[in-house]
Design a protein around this motif. Sequence first.
Motif, mmCIF file in Angstrom:
data_model
loop_
_atom_site.group_PDB
_atom_site.id
_atom_site.type_symbol
_atom_site.label_atom_id
_atom_site.label_comp_id
_atom_site.label_asym_id
_atom_site.label_seq_id
_atom_site.Cartn_x
_atom_site.Cartn_y
_atom_site.Cartn_z
ATOM 1 N N ASP A 180 31.218 26.097 65.565
ATOM 2 C CA ASP A 180 31.499 24.749 66.045
ATOM 3 C C ASP A 180 30.931 23.745 65.065
ATOM 4 N N ALA A 181 31.409 22.497 65.187
ATOM 5 C CA ALA A 181 30.911 21.442 64.307
ATOM 6 C C ALA A 181 30.860 20.141 65.080
ATOM 7 N N ILE A 182 30.040 19.214 64.594
ATOM 8 C CA ILE A 182 30.005 17.881 65.185
ATOM 9 C C ILE A 182 30.042 16.891 64.043
ATOM 10 N N THR A 183 30.752 15.793 64.228
ATOM 11 C CA THR A 183 30.906 14.842 63.125
ATOM 12 C C THR A 183 30.301 13.496 63.503
ATOM 13 N N PHE A 184 29.943 12.753 62.470
ATOM 14 C CA PHE A 184 29.306 11.453 62.648
ATOM 15 C C PHE A 184 29.976 10.455 61.738
ATOM 16 N N GLY A 185 29.829 9.162 62.087
ATOM 17 C CA GLY A 185 30.535 8.140 61.323
ATOM 18 C C GLY A 185 29.978 7.866 59.948
ATOM 19 N N MET A 186 28.731 8.254 59.682
ATOM 20 C CA MET A 186 28.098 7.873 58.423
ATOM 21 C C MET A 186 27.370 9.069 57.852
ATOM 22 N N GLY A 187 27.538 9.316 56.552
ATOM 23 C CA GLY A 187 26.926 10.490 55.941
ATOM 24 C C GLY A 187 25.417 10.417 55.888
ATOM 25 N N PHE A 188 24.883 9.244 55.538
ATOM 26 C CA PHE A 188 23.424 9.084 55.448
ATOM 27 C C PHE A 188 22.796 9.333 56.805
ATOM 28 N N THR A 190 23.868 11.091 59.196
ATOM 29 C CA THR A 190 23.948 12.470 59.656
ATOM 30 C C THR A 190 22.634 13.185 59.383
ATOM 31 N N ASN A 191 22.032 12.942 58.210
ATOM 32 C CA ASN A 191 20.740 13.560 57.933
ATOM 33 C C ASN A 191 19.612 12.859 58.652
ATOM 34 N N SER A 192 19.573 11.532 58.521
ATOM 35 C CA SER A 192 18.378 10.835 58.999
ATOM 36 C C SER A 192 18.313 10.800 60.519
ATOM 37 N N MET A 193 19.443 10.918 61.217
ATOM 38 C CA MET A 193 19.388 10.879 62.675
ATOM 39 C C MET A 193 19.301 12.259 63.293
ATOM 40 N N ASN A 194 19.622 13.299 62.551
ATOM 41 C CA ASN A 194 19.678 14.614 63.178
ATOM 42 C C ASN A 194 18.529 15.536 62.819
ATOM 43 N N ILE A 195 17.936 15.350 61.651
ATOM 44 C CA ILE A 195 16.769 16.179 61.336
ATOM 45 C C ILE A 195 15.647 15.939 62.343
ATOM 46 N N PRO A 196 15.405 14.691 62.785
ATOM 47 C CA PRO A 196 14.373 14.511 63.815
ATOM 48 C C PRO A 196 14.686 15.239 65.113
ATOM 49 N N VAL A 197 15.974 15.408 65.411
ATOM 50 C CA VAL A 197 16.338 16.074 66.660
ATOM 51 C C VAL A 197 16.142 17.584 66.537
ATOM 52 N N LEU A 198 16.280 18.101 65.316
ATOM 53 C CA LEU A 198 16.202 19.544 65.137
ATOM 54 C C LEU A 198 14.770 20.041 64.970
ATOM 55 N N PHE A 331 36.769 14.591 50.362
ATOM 56 C CA PHE A 331 37.864 14.343 51.296
ATOM 57 C C PHE A 331 38.349 12.902 51.241
ATOM 58 N N GLY A 332 37.688 12.071 50.484
ATOM 59 C CA GLY A 332 38.146 10.700 50.332
ATOM 60 C C GLY A 332 38.037 9.868 51.581
ATOM 61 N N ALA A 333 37.093 10.189 52.449
ATOM 62 C CA ALA A 333 36.968 9.442 53.704
ATOM 63 C C ALA A 333 35.529 8.944 53.831
ATOM 64 N N ALA A 334 34.985 8.961 55.018
ATOM 65 C CA ALA A 334 33.605 8.558 55.237
ATOM 66 C C ALA A 334 33.066 9.390 56.392
ATOM 67 N N GLY A 335 31.760 9.536 56.442
ATOM 68 C CA GLY A 335 31.173 10.246 57.562
ATOM 69 C C GLY A 335 30.595 11.573 57.153
ATOM 70 N N GLY A 336 29.990 12.265 58.108
ATOM 71 C CA GLY A 336 29.365 13.545 57.834
ATOM 72 C C GLY A 336 29.532 14.484 59.007
ATOM 73 N N TYR A 337 29.164 15.743 58.768
ATOM 74 C CA TYR A 337 29.277 16.735 59.840
ATOM 75 C C TYR A 337 28.053 17.619 59.811
ATOM 76 N N ILE A 338 27.809 18.260 60.936
ATOM 77 C CA ILE A 338 26.854 19.374 60.977
ATOM 78 C C ILE A 338 27.583 20.513 61.674
ATOM 79 N N ALA A 339 27.476 21.712 61.107
ATOM 80 C CA ALA A 339 28.214 22.851 61.662
ATOM 81 C C ALA A 339 27.279 24.028 61.811
ATOM 82 N N GLY A 340 27.546 24.869 62.781
ATOM 83 C CA GLY A 340 26.707 26.044 62.992
ATOM 84 C C GLY A 340 27.097 26.719 64.282
ATOM 85 N N SER A 341 26.104 27.305 64.931
ATOM 86 C CA SER A 341 26.391 28.051 66.158
ATOM 87 C C SER A 341 26.668 27.085 67.303
ATOM 88 N N LYS A 342 27.245 27.639 68.377
ATOM 89 C CA LYS A 342 27.588 26.790 69.517
ATOM 90 C C LYS A 342 26.344 26.178 70.143
#
Lengths: 491, 174
Positions: A180-188, A190-198, A331-342
Amino acid sequence: MVSIRKGGRKSSEDYESTPFLAAWWTYLSLAILVAFGYLRDFLRRIGLDKNHSADGRKNMKEFVPVSFESFVDRNILKRVNHCVSRPISSPPTVEVDVLERTSDDGNWHFRLTGRKRRCINLASYNYLGFAENEGPCVDATAHALQLYGAGVCSTRHELGNYRIHEELERTTARFLGVDDAITFGMGFCTNSMNIPVLVGGKGCLILSDEKNHASIVLGARLSGSVIKVFKHNDIDDLEEKLREAIINGRPKTRWAWRKILIIVEGIYSMEGSIVKLLEVIRLKKKYGAYLYLDEAHSIGALGETGRGVTEHWGVDPRDVDIMMGTFTKSFGAAGGYIAGSKELINHLRAYSHSTLYACSMSAPVAQQIISSMKIIMGEDGTDKGKLRIARLATNTRYFRQRLREMGFIVCGDEDSPVVPLLVCVPAKILALVEDLFERNIACAPAVFPATPMTEGRIRMCISASHTRQMLDKVLDSISELGDRMQLKYSL
Amino acid sequence: MEQMDRTQPKDSPRVPVGTMGDGGTTYSGVNPNAVWLNSRGIWLSYVIAVTILHLILLSIPFLNVAQAWTLTNVVHNIGNYIFLHMLKGTPWETNWDQGKSRLLTHWEQIDFGEQFTTTRKFLLLAPVILFILASFYTKYDPLHFVVNLSTMLLVLIPKLPQLHGVRIFGINKY
């Protein structure tokens, strides 16, 4: 240092060190710049040099003096200022219209001259060439714009979860070969908001490569865990730090760490080096740590079918616990993703700061990613994706090989589309970028203090859309300028 | 006279990292001031620079050899003192360390505050070797000796590890 890996892949990223003469010229250049900097500051102070921009704001004149901290910015970086932050007036495809500017006060302020220069674009992260403004991707994006509108006006948790977001996440998970994967609107973010959660909470350790991006550093600091930095791509140093951490335990209490997370990137954008993923996974399994892989530059750009650094090394993507990437580059777009297990993605869906507080990705942007991903995977029925990936690989190898043959010192792995060329002396970096611009080639410089003192460089990003003629033109220009400025340092 | 913390933990990276040259700010990096004296060829360049200074002073017609050597020693030591022990902070912006290195002199920033590294030993040896050479070439004249010794002490004492972060009488504190 070259080592043979399974599948015949070699990691060959060590580059020659700066020759002593170039280092000496660098020190002399910087000493002269510093001496003139002090002279100019003195002249400004006694009023002979009337550049008022350097004085600081009028209402703060007696309150806050012009600081020592802006010395390098005032005296050294302003001289290079006309080569950075150049405005463009066309999409950043393989050729870009750069607006020409002049300055009347020594690069403190610019004004546009009204002229444009069409340059070969070696500065944009356009690895697979999806930054174009015509083609099937753009048609689908325009259709999505009409269907959904431009904005989302809400967060994922509230009313910002569209069908297209779910389709994007399913496509991303299928593309990467994970659950599975989850996507976010901004690449920066994606790291700065999700590493604290993990890795939030007490008792977590982050082992981060020294050249990790600012978003990773910010996320690591926000998480509140203990951060240890290991030398760039140095597996022995990483192992030593892992062992030390596990043996010594947490500071003060010596208890066991709750989680140890190793954060590495796929391709490092300033060095052009590719992570030694096989070794990192071996270490991770041996010591029971987790692995966070940031594929901002490598997704789409490495691997036979563009699946990134895991395919490049022949690694099962399920071995990487958290795969992160951005859609901005290939991909010529914007945003980021995190992918891994469900379980991981369900946790992020519930707890990520971005899904709770930040607006979700704009629908046309999501459609652009879906279209480009389908082209890369070949699901649009053509083999355009395969051709793009093949062209990027040939362009990269050709460009790097020719530069090496000419005698330049080129950093990074031979498969990496980011090509930093070592030009140590600051004056030569400036001259090279200016002269290349005169010949309608646009690339980006990097000088001290952003790089080590003797490793100033220009950075070029290869794209799948570059034709052989363009690359030859660039190589001939670089060779000619390299001969004139004596940049062919390699022995 | 209070001791100050180191600006970085001991196992920090040895190389500065940052964005491209847009205002010289580095977000994720370390203080380049801590590591640039370890760069390739910098020590030899330092020696060459002092040699060139000495040759310039020797070529001034009204100075004799003894005066030229003493002047070399004095100019070198004063420059050493100003750049390593008087100027504080960094000439570039340090957004990442929340101002910790703003109160530290360059000597205190070298190698993130770690003592007895090879760079520190080199910078400690340079004034000593110059003093020995100057004493020899001035034929141990008493006046030259006093001048050379006092400038050497001026430069050596702040480099002692006991004086790391110490500001005598609050001079140069902020």
